[in-house]
Design a protein around this motif. Structure first.
Motif, PDB file in Angstrom:
ATOM      1  N   ASP A  60      20.897  55.227  34.529  1.00 48.40           N
ATOM      2  CA  ASP A  60      20.536  53.856  34.713  1.00 48.40           C
ATOM      3  C   ASP A  60      19.849  53.642  36.045  1.00 48.40           C
ATOM      4  OD1 ASP A  60      20.808  51.033  35.514  1.00 48.40           O
ATOM      5  OD2 ASP A  60      22.790  51.053  35.445  1.00 48.40           O
ATOM      6  N   TRP A  61      18.466  53.107  36.044  1.00 49.94           N
ATOM      7  CA  TRP A  61      17.509  52.983  36.927  1.00 49.94           C
ATOM      8  C   TRP A  61      17.732  51.726  37.916  1.00 49.94           C
ATOM      9  CZ3 TRP A  61      14.620  56.874  38.545  1.00 49.94           C
ATOM     10  CH2 TRP A  61      14.047  57.889  37.662  1.00 49.94           C
ATOM     11  N   THR A  62      18.539  51.107  37.413  1.00 48.43           N
ATOM     12  CA  THR A  62      18.625  49.499  38.246  1.00 48.43           C
ATOM     13  C   THR A  62      20.020  49.927  39.125  1.00 48.43           C
ATOM     14  OG1 THR A  62      20.285  48.784  36.483  1.00 48.43           O
ATOM     15  CG2 THR A  62      17.953  48.275  36.346  1.00 48.43           C
ATOM     16  N   ARG A  63      20.867  50.757  38.806  1.00 47.99           N
ATOM     17  CA  ARG A  63      22.124  50.877  39.745  1.00 47.99           C
ATOM     18  C   ARG A  63      22.258  52.004  40.875  1.00 47.99           C
ATOM     19  NH1 ARG A  63      27.737  52.996  38.167  1.00 47.99           N
ATOM     20  NH2 ARG A  63      29.059  52.458  39.845  1.00 47.99           N
ATOM     21  N   ALA A  64      21.904  51.695  42.284  1.00 44.18           N
ATOM     22  CA  ALA A  64      21.979  52.661  43.183  1.00 44.18           C
ATOM     23  C   ALA A  64      22.999  53.369  43.435  1.00 44.18           C
ATOM     24  CB  ALA A  64      21.301  51.871  44.345  1.00 44.18           C
ATOM     25  N   ASP A  65      23.344  54.391  42.824  1.00 40.56           N
ATOM     26  CA  ASP A  65      24.864  55.009  42.907  1.00 40.56           C
ATOM     27  C   ASP A  65      24.249  56.391  43.412  1.00 40.56           C
ATOM     28  OD1 ASP A  65      26.773  56.926  42.401  1.00 40.56           O
ATOM     29  OD2 ASP A  65      27.651  55.429  40.826  1.00 40.56           O
ATOM     30  N   LEU A  66      24.626  56.599  44.640  1.00 42.85           N
ATOM     31  CA  LEU A  66      24.025  57.747  45.498  1.00 42.85           C
ATOM     32  C   LEU A  66      24.589  59.183  44.685  1.00 42.85           C
ATOM     33  CD1 LEU A  66      22.597  58.672  47.870  1.00 42.85           C
ATOM     34  CD2 LEU A  66      24.494  58.821  49.077  1.00 42.85           C
ATOM     35  N   GLU A  67      25.805  59.313  44.568  1.00 37.10           N
ATOM     36  CA  GLU A  67      26.600  60.602  43.904  1.00 37.10           C
ATOM     37  C   GLU A  67      25.975  60.782  42.468  1.00 37.10           C
ATOM     38  OE1 GLU A  67      28.163  62.665  45.483  1.00 37.10           O
ATOM     39  OE2 GLU A  67      28.368  61.718  47.290  1.00 37.10           O
ATOM     40  N   ARG A  68      25.883  59.760  41.613  1.00 37.31           N
ATOM     41  CA  ARG A  68      25.283  60.120  40.429  1.00 37.31           C
ATOM     42  C   ARG A  68      24.002  60.350  40.242  1.00 37.31           C
ATOM     43  NH1 ARG A  68      27.691  58.007  35.774  1.00 37.31           N
ATOM     44  NH2 ARG A  68      29.492  57.013  35.826  1.00 37.31           N
ATOM     45  N   TRP A  69      22.969  59.723  41.490  1.00 40.07           N
ATOM     46  CA  TRP A  69      21.648  60.083  41.357  1.00 40.07           C
ATOM     47  C   TRP A  69      21.531  61.599  42.144  1.00 40.07           C
ATOM     48  CZ3 TRP A  69      17.264  56.404  42.061  1.00 40.07           C
ATOM     49  CH2 TRP A  69      17.103  55.440  41.256  1.00 40.07           C
ATOM     50  N   ALA A  70      22.294  61.919  42.807  1.00 37.43           N
ATOM     51  CA  ALA A  70      22.271  63.188  43.523  1.00 37.43           C
ATOM     52  C   ALA A  70      22.575  64.273  42.326  1.00 37.43           C
ATOM     53  CB  ALA A  70      23.181  63.498  44.613  1.00 37.43           C
ATOM     54  N   ASP A  71      23.575  63.781  41.563  1.00 31.80           N
ATOM     55  CA  ASP A  71      24.152  64.910  40.424  1.00 31.80           C
ATOM     56  C   ASP A  71      22.960  65.014  39.329  1.00 31.80           C
ATOM     57  OD1 ASP A  71      26.482  65.082  41.658  1.00 31.80           O
ATOM     58  OD2 ASP A  71      27.523  63.675  40.197  1.00 31.80           O
ATOM     59  N   ARG A  72      22.220  63.837  39.049  1.00 30.11           N
ATOM     60  CA  ARG A  72      21.108  64.215  38.262  1.00 30.11           C
ATOM     61  C   ARG A  72      20.053  65.099  38.639  1.00 30.11           C
ATOM     62  NH1 ARG A  72      21.756  63.533  33.400  1.00 30.11           N
ATOM     63  NH2 ARG A  72      19.523  63.267  33.199  1.00 30.11           N
ATOM     64  N   ILE A  73      19.898  65.015  39.930  1.00 28.75           N
ATOM     65  CA  ILE A  73      19.197  66.195  40.442  1.00 28.75           C
ATOM     66  C   ILE A  73      19.604  67.652  40.208  1.00 28.75           C
ATOM     67  CG2 ILE A  73      18.048  67.101  42.737  1.00 28.75           C
ATOM     68  CD1 ILE A  73      18.154  64.351  43.966  1.00 28.75           C
TER      69      ILE A  73
END
Length: 196
Positions: free
Chosen positions: A42-55
């Protein structure tokens, strides 16, 4: 699967809403063979943990590969969070126009000391997402080389970028130095100086 002799590769970590065709990250991605982009659910939701997990998920697909990460805006915060958890695979980082952690209540979840890898932080004097003094302060905390590009907005398409030759030069320098470190039998922690 990555092997010790494989080339260092570029990991692109975009911010909110991804980086479109005209964005400097997309331009940069086209210059480096076998570069990879982190894709968010989800590119519209700034979720720090989710985004770090995607890395983490992205890099786990190619274990053993050495990466230079190139992040923009909220992507910088996600990358910093990933590095706080060890940052497996990332050997250097370029962070461009980070979003202010305070806008996302993310400050307490980011590294509060020097990052475990060499890094540089590019900032702008009139970035609506991060004041210059805040960017400088985070660069100091993370031990990142700080580079002020002047009054260039959020360093994105809306600000006129397009190509960003400074970023390409810095990434090339980072790749060269990671390669040199790998070749050195007695590798010492790298002291980076990104003169451009």
């Amino acid at each position: 699967m990555g092997f010790k002799g494989d080339p260092v590769r570029v990991l692109v970590v975009p911010g909110l809403h991804d980086s479109g065709q005209g964005h400097w990250q997309t331009w940069l991605e086209g210059h480096f063979k076998r570069s990879t982009r982190v894709r968010q659910d989800d590119w519209t939701r700034a979720d720090l943990e989710r985004w770090a997990d995607r890395i983490d998920v992205t890099l786990s697909r190619e274990p053993g590969t050495r990466w230079v990460a190139v992040a923009h805006s909220f992507g910088c915060l996600a990358l910093a969070r990933y590095l706080a958890h060890g940052g497996q695979g990332v050997h250097a980082a370029l962070m461009v126009a980070p979003a202010d952690p305070e806008k996302f209540a993310a400050g307490p979840f980011l590294p509060q000391s020097q990052l475990p890898i060499p890094s540089a932080l590019l900032a702008s004097e009139n970035d609506p997402w991060m004041r210059l003094d805040s960017a400088r302060s985070w660069a100091r905390i993370w031990g990142s080389q700080f580079i002020n590009l002047g009054a260039v907005g959020h360093i994105n398409t809306e600000s006129g970028f397009g190509p960003l030759p400074h970023a390409k030069t810095l990434v090339e320098l980072m790749i060269q130095r990671v390669e040199r470190q790998r070749r050195s039998a007695r590798a010492h922690p790298l002291e980076f100086s990104f003169a451009i």
